[in-house]
Scaffold this motif. Sequence first.
Motif, PDB file in Angstrom:
ATOM      1  N   ALA A 133      67.719 106.244  78.119  1.00  0.00           N
ATOM      2  CA  ALA A 133      67.678 107.703  77.963  1.00  0.00           C
ATOM      3  C   ALA A 133      66.545 108.346  78.743  1.00  0.00           C
ATOM      4  N   TYR A 134      65.334 107.810  78.575  1.00  0.00           N
ATOM      5  CA  TYR A 134      64.190 108.438  79.237  1.00  0.00           C
ATOM      6  C   TYR A 134      64.278 108.296  80.748  1.00  0.00           C
ATOM      7  N   GLY A 135      64.604 107.095  81.220  1.00  0.00           N
ATOM      8  CA  GLY A 135      64.722 106.890  82.655  1.00  0.00           C
ATOM      9  C   GLY A 135      65.811 107.749  83.264  1.00  0.00           C
ATOM     10  N   ASP A 136      66.944 107.870  82.569  1.00  0.00           N
ATOM     11  CA  ASP A 136      68.042 108.704  83.083  1.00  0.00           C
ATOM     12  C   ASP A 136      67.623 110.166  83.149  1.00  0.00           C
ATOM     13  N   PHE A 137      66.869 110.605  82.141  1.00  0.00           N
ATOM     14  CA  PHE A 137      66.399 111.997  82.144  1.00  0.00           C
ATOM     15  C   PHE A 137      65.489 112.264  83.341  1.00  0.00           C
ATOM     16  N   VAL A 138      64.520 111.379  83.577  1.00  0.00           N
ATOM     17  CA  VAL A 138      63.599 111.563  84.697  1.00  0.00           C
ATOM     18  C   VAL A 138      64.359 111.526  86.015  1.00  0.00           C
ATOM     19  N   ARG A 139      65.289 110.581  86.168  1.00  0.00           N
ATOM     20  CA  ARG A 139      66.057 110.503  87.412  1.00  0.00           C
ATOM     21  C   ARG A 139      66.912 111.750  87.628  1.00  0.00           C
ATOM     22  N   ASP A 140      67.419 112.315  86.540  1.00  0.00           N
ATOM     23  CA  ASP A 140      68.187 113.556  86.663  1.00  0.00           C
ATOM     24  C   ASP A 140      67.292 114.700  87.132  1.00  0.00           C
ATOM     25  N   MET A 141      66.077 114.766  86.604  1.00  0.00           N
ATOM     26  CA  MET A 141      65.144 115.790  87.050  1.00  0.00           C
ATOM     27  C   MET A 141      64.805 115.612  88.533  1.00  0.00           C
ATOM     28  N   VAL A 142      64.648 114.358  88.959  1.00  0.00           N
ATOM     29  CA  VAL A 142      64.366 114.080  90.364  1.00  0.00           C
ATOM     30  C   VAL A 142      65.532 114.531  91.231  1.00  0.00           C
ATOM     31  N   ASP A 143      66.747 114.231  90.802  1.00  0.00           N
ATOM     32  CA  ASP A 143      67.934 114.619  91.579  1.00  0.00           C
ATOM     33  C   ASP A 143      68.062 116.132  91.684  1.00  0.00           C
ATOM     34  N   ARG A 144      67.606 116.844  90.656  1.00  0.00           N
ATOM     35  CA  ARG A 144      67.707 118.305  90.643  1.00  0.00           C
ATOM     36  C   ARG A 144      66.534 118.981  91.346  1.00  0.00           C
ATOM     37  N   GLY A 145      65.547 118.192  91.755  1.00  0.00           N
ATOM     38  CA  GLY A 145      64.388 118.776  92.420  1.00  0.00           C
ATOM     39  C   GLY A 145      63.421 119.444  91.482  1.00  0.00           C
ATOM     40  N   VAL A 146      63.462 119.087  90.189  1.00  0.00           N
ATOM     41  CA  VAL A 146      62.556 119.659  89.192  1.00  0.00           C
ATOM     42  C   VAL A 146      61.256 118.866  89.203  1.00  0.00           C
ATOM     43  N   THR A 147      60.137 119.558  89.278  1.00  0.00           N
ATOM     44  CA  THR A 147      58.843 118.870  89.297  1.00  0.00           C
ATOM     45  C   THR A 147      58.598 118.165  87.969  1.00  0.00           C
ATOM     46  N   ILE A 148      58.194 116.905  88.050  1.00  0.00           N
ATOM     47  CA  ILE A 148      57.902 116.116  86.865  1.00  0.00           C
ATOM     48  C   ILE A 148      56.667 115.292  87.157  1.00  0.00           C
ATOM     49  N   GLY A 149      55.854 115.032  86.145  1.00  0.00           N
ATOM     50  CA  GLY A 149      54.548 114.405  86.339  1.00  0.00           C
ATOM     51  C   GLY A 149      54.617 113.039  86.990  1.00  0.00           C
ATOM     52  N   ILE A 150      53.591 112.706  87.742  1.00  0.00           N
ATOM     53  CA  ILE A 150      53.550 111.425  88.441  1.00  0.00           C
ATOM     54  C   ILE A 150      53.515 110.266  87.454  1.00  0.00           C
ATOM     55  N   ASP A 151      52.849 110.421  86.315  1.00  0.00           N
ATOM     56  CA  ASP A 151      52.839 109.359  85.304  1.00  0.00           C
ATOM     57  C   ASP A 151      54.242 109.118  84.766  1.00  0.00           C
ATOM     58  N   ASP A 152      55.017 110.187  84.591  1.00  0.00           N
ATOM     59  CA  ASP A 152      56.392 110.052  84.118  1.00  0.00           C
ATOM     60  C   ASP A 152      57.242 109.320  85.151  1.00  0.00           C
ATOM     61  N   LEU A 153      57.017 109.610  86.406  1.00  0.00           N
ATOM     62  CA  LEU A 153      57.768 108.920  87.458  1.00  0.00           C
ATOM     63  C   LEU A 153      57.459 107.430  87.458  1.00  0.00           C
TER      64      LEU A 153
END
Length: 453
Positions: free
Chosen positions: A87-107
Amino acid sequence: MASLDHPQLSGLGRNPAVPPDLLVRLAAHKAGRHGMSLRRGRLEDAVVEALLTHGDDMTAVRLHGDRISPAMRRRIAEHPDPAIRDAYGDFVRDMVDRGVTIGIDDLEEAYGRPRTELAAAPDARLRAAVARAWYGRPLSVQVGLLADPDPQVRAAATEQKKPGVPPEWRDRCLADPAVRVNVARYTPLTLDQFAQLMRSQEREVFQAVAGNPYLSAEMVARLLDVEDPLVRVTVAQSRHVDDETRDRLYALVEAEQADGSIEADVALNWNFAEPEWLYEAPLNERMTYLDCRYTIFRRVLASCHDLPAEAWHRLDNDPELAVRRAAARRPGTPSDVLERLVRSDGDVLHIRPLLVDHPNFPRHTLRTFVDEPSPNVRYLALQDPELPVTALQQLASAAEPFLRRGVARHPNITDALLEQLLSDPDPQVADDAAANSALRPTRMHRILTAAGL
């Protein structure tokens, strides 16, 4: 955000005083799980287990990092349901695909790789995400991003002024359509580089160049004929512009605004640029702007802290509220000036510290704000953590929900007031009342029992 149908449950989910056994019961309800997703600090293992039992993949998205114990991180990593496990990894990858800024620690956590490796990942969208999130990246990584074959990565790498563009890369970047506008905003320009940008005839390029803080007087002079409201207002704020030219530029934009130009209105009223050079100018030069007819110059001046007493007297009585508030943030603001300003015009709650938190503010006067006519001023009485119960009762009966919400969050609230606000018709008020750590465990139990939990 409060649950509209079950605000007491969503509020309990946020309440830091709710014991783990009640949180386990609360996890069985969607509104309770939503409130718990907003809690701070680590969740007990039993609570996490209950959330996994009753929740879904969206619940699992919030169960990561220091929010849960290492044992529960392993539990989720080995979960039989891939929707929970990933769930968490899919959420972060979805944000990456959408171009939404997300923290480097989360990545790093989601992809399981250090940032240095992620910056060279095969997926360009991930490299762009790293460029947006890793603010303190070393120059070697920045150079690799500037040379990236994908334009979205190069654009992301140049969005911020830091780490910037090395001098030997400036010509290349200024010629690159993907990053030209970004770089033109903050890179020191030679006259040839400036001329090259002006030949582009692109509106966004002109606007970016106009805001560049390193422009010479010659460059500013060549921008005077650009017929764009934002460029004109930005150039009018330059240190290289005399009063007559500044007045002419503002007059042109004001005339366009009067004719109904949206661009002119945005340039005059929604433009967040300011004459930053004024902060560093010599005191005698700054003082010449004390009577400037343009508010932005007086506001910047009021943000300096080394002005003489006569200047502060003028700025404390400036006709523009923004100027008076900026002046009031100086270290030595007299207590009577602070009280008068706040009592008259309230405070700006999204800017910290508040004026009422200024060391010189007479905080003993806060409780007298309860009787002020403006609800925004009355709200500030709640900044007194020992506000008398009679004052809290008065504010709890106010027509404005935001005042009742303030009472619901207050540390000095009584059981009777909490009971009243738990049944408030506004769900956000009831949510805040349930989230107050002063709520007694017996009342928490009754809320859960009433909900069948």
